[in-house]
Design an enzyme around this catalytic site. Structure first.
Site: not given
Lengths: 417, 417
Positions: A162, A204
């Protein structure tokens, strides 16, 4: 931890290695449309062979739908042959619809790959609270199922990122032909992502490890838990726990080599190789931590037990004043002392020793003033070592963290729509 | 908390009030030389009358010498007539010499003021790990003992600051003449300091409260603990616990009014007035928090018990991702959810409701999407309210905190020699 060094003669990193260096593991990525940009956002890890698979998951009570689904899948079967990973939306805090969507992805993936539903797991990373665009993802899975055999591990390693700056991938070869006179070598490969739970989209930790050994699931579970405890569970960038974290290990048995405790030497080599891979992957996360300018290793020694050592290490690692002072390249040992003193661990303050970059800074309840000046220039190092000796026992633990920088505040404050 | 409002007709803030508005309390400050700059760095709080005194202290195991000494003093006598406070050096982590220095200050102060040793307490705030310049401080105490009767509360309130931007002082008058037909009014006055444990010098919370009532020490202890729990123990700027925190309350009985539970109405008014003063002082600390740009109130309601509510509130308050997103004026409710989910509190995620600035943002395990757009502009407010409704019980708790800003990193990273 760090005992891996004595095993390093048995294994070597594969240059430019990634998860597809493990035989009979196929991994591919595609742009399905979850992300608005043209970046890849969907990937598939697949092996046609039967596997023994273990996984660990976040303990956050707002666990995402893929975490809930995967726990159910693994309690039914450990033969996971396919893992679908989407980037962009975390499918966390999405209620019943999120579960239904996750189940649909499992079902359709099984259909396209001609697997049982029990053979499929899923992972998501990205923004919390949004529903997945199911049709786009199902289209992507159909495409992936056609191109999977010409897979590209590096592309998949990039697709699951990400806000990470760098892909996190690795492959290690255990030279079993040479050292154990076996027909094939064992390969351990991994891809992962994470700058911990930081913006924009609740990045995450996800980590997917593949090997070509055979192993009993109980033995594997134990190894994975022990290894994760010493790696991913020993790092902290911001102290915030994700809703989506998971670490998977799949073993497809391609090498024909079985790992058991009966062959103790091979078992030990495999164990330390796996721990090495987990540690390397965890360090890659830290080195890519949001806004981080330094890698900080906190070592707590001579503690009553490992849990206490880790509790102290984590308290120091998560002290935003300690982190800020490391960014400022000052020696604020008082902040380290006060972090130690704010835990519920029992000790005598006169027994505690604090070293910074190998300079003894605190002893007998007081500063070792003559070491302050020579230690100061070492705070400019990229790698900072804090060592705390408790003198309450014989156990030790490591924690790895980052400093707290202007870039962290900039990045983590301004994201999200 | 907040129930004080119904008692506000009984008391009023004294304009430009400070601790010396309490009769027979004398407070003075001086520059003794602990600080290199010409700023005042030593102050004395003194009453010639006998007192009943209570205090609460930091629970950090690296508690500073004044904390250790004061606990001993108060276990011997509650008749504290003088408190000496130095700024610049915390006298924390200073070993045996730090204790000897603290004892010497108690002894000499008693001598100059013709008190018993048991009547003196001390406080320090500033850099951890340095020894106090004892001769300079003793010189300062001698000077203070001569000028104390012409004291200046405002000057003392400024002298105890370290990196705080603003003095923290307050005086409140309970209109006992009017409402209870008594001869004198009760005055509660306070000075304090703190932007929590932030650089340059481990600024800490110190708070000194004076009143002119009589009260039994057991009743006072209970009130102080309850009040501190709802005020100073409900704030967090950086989550780091100081080595020097203390809150003192001295009652010199000047008004002749005794606070007992027999006069329930007066007791309740006194109790809520004291809580109001503690809350105001705690809020002054938050409003002056290092680098803070916003005041954040976190309210956890309908919880199983107060402790659980506070645990959740503190977890949200200390999440650096929540704090950063508030600075960024975005609605990152997923960070709030994941903070709640990372505690060990048991709950059903479908029961949890999250409000931001009175907009319901999360319900039934999902985002309330239609409220996101109207809520967004309110993130520009200076005062941000986060309300979490757990639906596990009937208790609630408040926590106050700040955002995480560039200025915080700048200030907290670059201090110290």
């Amino acid at each position: 931890m760090h005992k891996e060094k004595e095993y390093e003669k048995y294994f070597s990193k594969i240059e430019n290695g990634t998860i597809t260096d493990v035989p009979e593991f196929f991994v591919q990525a595609v742009h399905s449309g979850v992300r608005k940009s043209r970046k890849d956002d969907l990937s598939l890890i697949y092996t046609p062979l039967d596997t023994v698979t273990s996984a660990v998951f976040t303990t956050n009570k707002f666990a995402a739908a893929p975490v809930i689904i995967n726990k159910r899948q693994l309690s039914g079967s450990r033969n996971i042959k396919a893992i679908v990973i989407n980037t962009g939306i975390a499918n966390a805090c999405t209620g019943e619809q999120g579960i239904i969507n996750a189940e649909k992805i499992v079902e359709e993936t099984a259909g396209y790959l001609k697997l049982g539903k029990k053979n499929v797991a899923i992972a998501s990373t990205g923004l919390i609270g949004k529903q997945l665009p199911l049709e786009k993802i199902l289209g992507g899975i159909r495409e992936l199922s056609k191109t999977i055999s010409s897979g590209d591990g590096h592309r998949a390693a990039r697709s699951i990122l990400t806000i990470d700056k760098n892909p996190k991938e690795l492959a290690v070869k255990i030279n079993t032909e040479k050292f154990f006179n076996m027909e094939k070598d064992i390969i351990v490969g991994a891809i992962g992502k994470g700058s911990i739970m930081v913006a924009p989209n609740m990045g995450t930790i996800l980590c997917f490890i593949a090997t070509n050994v055979k192993i009993h699931q109980n033995l594997l579970d134990g190894l994975l838990h022990e290894g994760v405890d010493q790696s991913f569970n020993s790092i902290s960038i911001d102290g915030c726990q994700s809703t989506n974290d998971m670490v998977f290990i799949q073993n497809n048995g391609e090498s024909g080599i079985e790992i058991t405790k009966d062959n103790r030497e091979l078992y030990d080599v495999f164990r330390h190789t796996l721990f090495f891979v987990l540690e390397e992957m965890a360090k890659k996360v830290i080195l890519d931590g949001e806004g981080a300018s330094k890698f900080v290793e906190i070592e707590v020694r001579s503690s009553r037990d490992k849990a206490e050592a880790k509790k102290i290490g984590m308290k120091i690692a998560n002290s935003i004043l300690v982190k800020a002072s490391i960014f400022g390249e000052t020696i604020n040992w008082g902040r380290i002392a006060s972090a130690i003193g704010s835990t519920d661990v029992e000790f005598n303050i006169n027994d505690v020793e604090i070293f910074i970059n190998d300079f003894l800074i605190f002893k007998n309840g007081m500063e070792v003033s003559e070491n302050m000046e020579p230690a100061l220039p070492t705070m400019k190092n990229k790698h900072i070592n804090i060592k705390v000796i408790m003198h309450t026992g014989r156990q030790s633990s490591f924690v790895w963290t980052t400093d707290l920088t202007h870039d962290f505040v900039k990045a983590s404050s301004h994201y999200r729509s």
